[in-house]
Design a protein around this motif. Structure first.
Motif, PDB file in Angstrom:
ATOM      1  N   UNK A   1       0.856  -1.181   0.000  1.00  0.00           N
ATOM      2  CA  UNK A   1       0.000   0.000   0.000  1.00  0.00           C
ATOM      3  C   UNK A   1       0.895   1.236   0.000  1.00  0.00           C
ATOM      4  N   UNK A   2       0.674   2.123  -0.953  1.00  0.00           N
ATOM      5  CA  UNK A   2       1.469   3.332  -1.104  1.00  0.00           C
ATOM      6  C   UNK A   2       0.537   4.540  -1.112  1.00  0.00           C
ATOM      7  N   UNK A   3       1.093   5.729  -0.997  1.00  0.00           N
ATOM      8  CA  UNK A   3       0.323   6.960  -1.127  1.00  0.00           C
ATOM      9  C   UNK A   3       1.068   7.848  -2.107  1.00  0.00           C
ATOM     10  N   UNK A   4       0.393   8.239  -3.185  1.00  0.00           N
ATOM     11  CA  UNK A   4       1.002   9.036  -4.246  1.00  0.00           C
ATOM     12  C   UNK A   4       0.320  10.394  -4.347  1.00  0.00           C
ATOM     13  N   UNK A   5       1.123  11.399  -4.596  1.00  0.00           N
ATOM     14  CA  UNK A   5       0.609  12.744  -4.827  1.00  0.00           C
ATOM     15  C   UNK A   5       1.144  13.219  -6.173  1.00  0.00           C
ATOM     16  N   UNK A   6       0.219  13.640  -7.042  1.00  0.00           N
ATOM     17  CA  UNK A   6       0.592  14.209  -8.335  1.00  0.00           C
ATOM     18  C   UNK A   6       0.004  15.618  -8.414  1.00  0.00           C
ATOM     19  N   UNK A   7       0.189  16.267  -9.543  1.00  0.00           N
ATOM     20  CA  UNK A   7      -0.375  17.608  -9.707  1.00  0.00           C
ATOM     21  C   UNK A   7      -1.904  17.598  -9.652  1.00  0.00           C
ATOM     22  N   UNK A   8      -2.511  16.476 -10.024  1.00  0.00           N
ATOM     23  CA  UNK A   8      -3.964  16.421 -10.115  1.00  0.00           C
ATOM     24  C   UNK A   8      -4.660  15.627  -9.012  1.00  0.00           C
ATOM     25  N   UNK A   9      -3.914  14.817  -8.268  1.00  0.00           N
ATOM     26  CA  UNK A   9      -4.591  13.998  -7.264  1.00  0.00           C
ATOM     27  C   UNK A   9      -3.637  13.529  -6.170  1.00  0.00           C
ATOM     28  N   UNK A  10      -4.231  13.119  -5.078  1.00  0.00           N
ATOM     29  CA  UNK A  10      -3.527  12.441  -3.991  1.00  0.00           C
ATOM     30  C   UNK A  10      -4.368  11.229  -3.646  1.00  0.00           C
ATOM     31  N   UNK A  11      -3.737  10.049  -3.613  1.00  0.00           N
ATOM     32  CA  UNK A  11      -4.524   8.839  -3.364  1.00  0.00           C
ATOM     33  C   UNK A  11      -3.654   7.688  -2.897  1.00  0.00           C
ATOM     34  N   UNK A  12      -4.311   6.756  -2.198  1.00  0.00           N
ATOM     35  CA  UNK A  12      -3.650   5.507  -1.863  1.00  0.00           C
ATOM     36  C   UNK A  12      -3.591   4.660  -3.131  1.00  0.00           C
ATOM     37  N   UNK A  13      -2.481   3.967  -3.295  1.00  0.00           N
ATOM     38  CA  UNK A  13      -2.270   3.107  -4.451  1.00  0.00           C
ATOM     39  C   UNK A  13      -1.925   1.719  -3.922  1.00  0.00           C
ATOM     40  N   UNK A  14      -2.566   0.710  -4.479  1.00  0.00           N
ATOM     41  CA  UNK A  14      -2.325  -0.672  -4.074  1.00  0.00           C
ATOM     42  C   UNK A  14      -1.510  -1.374  -5.160  1.00  0.00           C
ATOM     43  N   UNK A  15      -0.268  -1.709  -4.836  1.00  0.00           N
ATOM     44  CA  UNK A  15       0.586  -2.479  -5.744  1.00  0.00           C
ATOM     45  C   UNK A  15       0.357  -3.946  -5.410  1.00  0.00           C
ATOM     46  N   UNK A  16      -0.586  -4.542  -6.136  1.00  0.00           N
ATOM     47  CA  UNK A  16      -1.121  -5.848  -5.796  1.00  0.00           C
ATOM     48  C   UNK A  16      -0.687  -6.893  -6.824  1.00  0.00           C
ATOM     49  N   UNK A  17       0.069  -7.914  -6.405  1.00  0.00           N
ATOM     50  CA  UNK A  17       0.503  -8.941  -7.344  1.00  0.00           C
ATOM     51  C   UNK A  17      -0.649  -9.807  -7.860  1.00  0.00           C
ATOM     52  N   UNK A  18      -1.815  -9.724  -7.223  1.00  0.00           N
ATOM     53  CA  UNK A  18      -2.978 -10.509  -7.631  1.00  0.00           C
ATOM     54  C   UNK A  18      -3.878  -9.750  -8.601  1.00  0.00           C
ATOM     55  N   UNK A  19      -3.571  -8.482  -8.836  1.00  0.00           N
ATOM     56  CA  UNK A  19      -4.375  -7.658  -9.746  1.00  0.00           C
ATOM     57  C   UNK A  19      -4.029  -8.014 -11.185  1.00  0.00           C
ATOM     58  N   UNK A  20      -5.048  -8.307 -11.971  1.00  0.00           N
ATOM     59  CA  UNK A  20      -4.820  -8.712 -13.362  1.00  0.00           C
ATOM     60  C   UNK A  20      -5.085  -7.594 -14.354  1.00  0.00           C
ATOM     61  N   UNK A  21      -5.900  -6.599 -13.977  1.00  0.00           N
ATOM     62  CA  UNK A  21      -6.154  -5.454 -14.848  1.00  0.00           C
ATOM     63  C   UNK A  21      -6.851  -4.362 -14.049  1.00  0.00           C
ATOM     64  N   UNK A  22      -6.979  -3.197 -14.672  1.00  0.00           N
ATOM     65  CA  UNK A  22      -7.719  -2.104 -14.045  1.00  0.00           C
ATOM     66  C   UNK A  22      -8.459  -1.347 -15.135  1.00  0.00           C
ATOM     67  N   UNK A  23      -9.453  -0.589 -14.721  1.00  0.00           N
ATOM     68  CA  UNK A  23     -10.219   0.187 -15.691  1.00  0.00           C
ATOM     69  C   UNK A  23      -9.446   1.455 -16.055  1.00  0.00           C
ATOM     70  N   UNK A  24      -9.878   2.135 -17.069  1.00  0.00           N
ATOM     71  CA  UNK A  24      -9.201   3.340 -17.527  1.00  0.00           C
ATOM     72  C   UNK A  24      -9.234   4.476 -16.533  1.00  0.00           C
TER      73      UNK A  24
END
Length: 125
Positions: A83-106
């Motif tokens: 579990x990570x937390x990322x901040x960019x110019x447009x957003x701040x959010x928790x990010x899950x780097x999950x080895x079980x994740x197979x895809x994500x939506x756009x």
């Protein structure tokens, strides 16, 4: 002997953000509860909420000075996740780097996750 697998780990950024969230809460908070739910265009989404304490059957992860409770229904979906937390110019959010994740939506709001295979975990021990 089965290796000990960590359900969830935190980056420094995620731990710092969780500490800030807990400090700003208007009532005593023991930690953060994470899980997954069905929904979204990719099939599932991550959930997070304040946790006043540990619910029956939950795993408790203590990492970098914070406590995270893992919903038992999400355990196999989150096994090995960072579990990570990322901040960019447009957003701040928790990010899950999950080895079980197979895809994500756009839009990045939902994911497809395959549960970890307990038999494969035993074989790798």
């Amino acid at each position: 002997m089965l290796k000990s697998f960590k359900v969830l780990s935190l980056t420094d950024a995620a731990a710092d953000r969780i500490k800030a969230i807990i400090a700003d809460a208007d009532k005593p908070i023991a930690g953060l509860r994470v899980g997954v739910k069905n929904g979204g265009c990719a099939g599932m989404s991550y959930t997070m909420e304040y946790a006043e304490g540990r619910n029956p059957g939950e795993d408790m992860v203590e990492d970098r000075g914070v406590t995270v409770f893992v919903d038992p229904k999400a355990l196999l979906f989150l096994l090995g996740t960072e579990m990570d937390f990322k901040t960019t110019k447009l957003s701040s959010q928790f990010v899950f780097n999950n080895p079980n994740q197979t895809s994500s939506c756009g839009c990045g709001e939902s994911v497809a996750i395959t549960p970890a295979n307990p038999e494969a975990l035993r074989a790798s021990a």
